[in-house]
Design an enzyme around this catalytic site. Structure first.
Site, mmCIF file in Angstrom:
data_model
loop_
_atom_site.group_PDB
_atom_site.id
_atom_site.type_symbol
_atom_site.label_atom_id
_atom_site.label_comp_id
_atom_site.label_asym_id
_atom_site.label_seq_id
_atom_site.Cartn_x
_atom_site.Cartn_y
_atom_site.Cartn_z
ATOM 1 N N ASP A 42 -14.289 -4.154 4.483
ATOM 2 C CA ASP A 42 -13.247 -3.206 5.176
ATOM 3 C C ASP A 42 -14.300 -2.379 6.396
ATOM 4 O OD1 ASP A 42 -11.802 -1.335 6.472
ATOM 5 O OD2 ASP A 42 -10.658 -1.276 4.502
ATOM 6 N N TYR A 102 4.787 -5.561 14.468
ATOM 7 C CA TYR A 102 4.412 -6.327 12.711
ATOM 8 C C TYR A 102 5.118 -7.177 12.123
ATOM 9 C CZ TYR A 102 3.009 -3.788 8.093
ATOM 10 O OH TYR A 102 3.248 -3.664 7.174
ATOM 11 N N LYS A 135 4.030 -10.200 9.093
ATOM 12 C CA LYS A 135 4.575 -10.365 8.440
ATOM 13 C C LYS A 135 5.311 -11.450 7.423
ATOM 14 C CE LYS A 135 1.318 -6.676 7.046
ATOM 15 N NZ LYS A 135 0.790 -7.511 6.312
HETATM 16 N N1 LIG Z 1 1.381 1.084 1.517
HETATM 17 C C1 LIG Z 1 2.410 0.557 2.616
HETATM 18 O O1 LIG Z 1 3.970 0.575 2.026
HETATM 19 C C2 LIG Z 1 2.603 -0.895 2.868
HETATM 20 C C3 LIG Z 1 4.200 -1.472 2.715
HETATM 21 C C4 LIG Z 1 4.502 -3.003 2.496
HETATM 22 C C5 LIG Z 1 3.085 -3.612 3.641
HETATM 23 N N2 LIG Z 1 1.833 -3.229 2.720
HETATM 24 C C6 LIG Z 1 0.970 -4.298 3.891
HETATM 25 O O2 LIG Z 1 0.124 -3.275 2.825
HETATM 26 C C7 LIG Z 1 -1.636 -3.656 2.946
HETATM 27 C C8 LIG Z 1 -2.132 -2.276 3.203
HETATM 28 O O3 LIG Z 1 -1.309 -1.033 3.388
HETATM 29 P P1 LIG Z 1 -2.248 0.121 2.822
HETATM 30 O O4 LIG Z 1 -1.046 0.764 2.863
HETATM 31 O O5 LIG Z 1 -3.093 -0.175 2.102
HETATM 32 O O6 LIG Z 1 -3.371 0.358 4.696
HETATM 33 P P2 LIG Z 1 -4.140 0.615 4.991
HETATM 34 O O7 LIG Z 1 -4.154 1.515 6.803
HETATM 35 O O8 LIG Z 1 -4.211 2.138 3.592
HETATM 36 O O9 LIG Z 1 -5.523 -0.313 4.258
HETATM 37 C C9 LIG Z 1 -5.174 -0.632 5.811
HETATM 38 C C10 LIG Z 1 -6.768 -1.006 5.567
HETATM 39 O O10 LIG Z 1 -7.442 -2.041 6.508
HETATM 40 C C11 LIG Z 1 -8.687 -2.178 7.359
HETATM 41 N N3 LIG Z 1 -8.748 -3.066 8.867
HETATM 42 C C12 LIG Z 1 -7.762 -2.945 9.323
HETATM 43 N N4 LIG Z 1 -7.909 -4.450 10.156
HETATM 44 C C13 LIG Z 1 -8.673 -4.792 9.687
HETATM 45 C C14 LIG Z 1 -10.209 -5.625 10.199
HETATM 46 N N5 LIG Z 1 -9.602 -6.292 11.450
HETATM 47 N N6 LIG Z 1 -10.886 -5.809 9.259
HETATM 48 C C15 LIG Z 1 -11.594 -5.834 8.050
HETATM 49 N N7 LIG Z 1 -10.221 -4.398 8.038
HETATM 50 C C16 LIG Z 1 -9.188 -3.949 7.817
HETATM 51 C C17 LIG Z 1 -7.963 -0.316 7.487
HETATM 52 O O11 LIG Z 1 -9.414 -0.325 7.866
HETATM 53 C C18 LIG Z 1 -7.889 0.027 6.017
HETATM 54 O O12 LIG Z 1 -8.450 0.292 5.678
HETATM 55 C C19 LIG Z 1 -1.207 -4.228 4.571
HETATM 56 O O13 LIG Z 1 -1.656 -5.090 4.493
HETATM 57 C C20 LIG Z 1 0.017 -3.405 4.866
HETATM 58 O O14 LIG Z 1 0.598 -3.994 6.546
HETATM 59 C C21 LIG Z 1 1.256 -1.799 3.455
#
Ligand SMILES: NC(=O)c1ccc[n+]([C@@H]2O[C@H](COP(=O)([O-])OP(=O)(O)OC[C@H]3O[C@@H](n4cnc5c(N)ncnc54)[C@H](O)[C@@H]3O)[C@@H](O)[C@H]2O)c1
Length: 287
Positions: A37, A160, A164
């Site tokens: 991260d 987005y 996805k």
């Molecule tokens: N939370 C949800 O309900 C949900 C729903 C659908 C999809 N998602 C997907 O699940 C995944 C995680 O989501 P989350 O809610 O935990 O998000 P989050 O924002 O809490 O965590 C994502 C992490 O990715 C890191 N990150 C971003 N760009 C980066 C890069 N270039 N290199 C390294 N790290 C990087 C960020 O610093 C962050 O800590 C994502 O792909 C999101 O699109 C989440």
């Protein structure tokens, strides 16, 4: 008996949220974790470092990797970090993702490019070197994180959603290529409380949608519990776990085989072409 003893898992974007939950849960099952991260907390510390510290305090093994994985150099360095620390790469969870929500007419090129780069190009940048290592070393498991928005659409998320649904297409091809060399592939479609949504939810809702419920599904996906399964797309939240599939209506014969086929006959056969199927919306994923 732990399920992942001796395995090494690479997880992108694992400094918080779903990625951190995956990291902690896989570590409990004995996997050594590479916590990637590039994000920092309010004190300016890398969030990956605190996840690593919590895993080690619990008796697990983990190292941090804090480079941007949306570049080819970052992807290669992530594999290099796994090999340097633990000598293997058995599991890859492509989890890092960002949002830049705007409706199409307000979306500029920068908002489009950065979301596609972080969410989708990262899958190429990280998976390519890791897949090559897995191929030479007896296989592995790759999980690519998609989203309800990518599969059914959501207002204001055109960049987005494109990234996805790209993750889903990426998985479909990787499944075919991975079958030749023992690499199993999944698409994960999660819903969980996040840094953005937590303040909008009461405590009961936050508990129901905790990322830990999705991490439990992740253990199933990447361990021997799922046997030889590959190519599936699983929706996972605290509310439900289910496979998502593309459906096809029965359709009608096309112009190449039916001389009577015309645009007019097409219009008369709409029942077969668009046979009503349950239509999913983003709101269905809240159930
Ligand atoms: N939370 C949800 O309900 C949900 C729903 C659908 C999809 N998602 C997907 O699940 C995944 C995680 O989501 P989350 O809610 O935990 O998000 P989050 O924002 O809490 O965590 C994502 C992490 O990715 C890191 N990150 C971003 N760009 C980066 C890069 N270039 N290199 C390294 N790290 C990087 C960020 O610093 C962050 O800590 C994502 O792909 C999101 O699109 C989440």
């Amino acid at each position: 008996m732990t399920l992942l003893k001796g395995k090494v898992a690479i997880i992108t974007g694992a400094g918080r949220g779903l990625g951190a939950a995956h990291a902690r849960r896989l570590a409990q099952e004995g996997a050594a974790i590479v916590v990637n991260d590039m994000g920092r907390d309010e004190r300016g510390e890398y969030t990956a470092d605190s996840v690593v510290a919590s895993i080690r305090e619990a008796g697990g093994q983990a190292v941090a990797h804090t480079q941007d994985i949306s570049t080819v150099e970052g992807g290669q360095s992530l594999l290099d970090a796994a090999l340097a620390a633990f000598g293997r790469a058995d599991i890859l969870i492509n989890n890092a993702g960002i949002l830049r929500d705007k409706s199409l007419l307000k979306l500029d090129e920068g908002d489009w490019d950065v979301v596609l780069k972080v969410n989708l190009k990262s899958m190429y940048a990280v998976t390519r070197p890791v897949f090559a290592w897995m191929k030479e070393n007896g296989g592995g498991v790759v999980v690519n994180t998609s989203s309800p928005s990518g599969l059914v659409g959501n207002f204001g998320q055109i960049n987005y959603a494109a990234s996805k649904s790209g993750a889903w297409g990426f998985s479909n091809v990787l499944t075919i290529e991975g079958a030749k060399c023992g690499v199993r592939v999944w698409t994960l479609v999660p819903t969980a409380v996040s840094a953005l949504t937590a303040p909008l939810m009461d405590a009961a809702m936050q508990a129901q949608l905790a990322p830990e419920h999705v991490a439990e599904v992740m253990v199933y996906m990447v361990s021997e519990l799922s046997g030889s399964r590959t190519g599936h797309c699983l929706f996972a939240s605290g509310h439900s776990v289910r496979e998502l599939k593309l459906v096809s209506a029965p359709g009608i014969a096309g112009a190449g085989v039916d001389p009577a086929f015309t645009a007019r006959s097409l219009a008369a056969a709409e029942e077969a072409i668009y046979r009503p199927e349950p239509t999913l919306t983003v709101m269905d994923f809240a159930k």
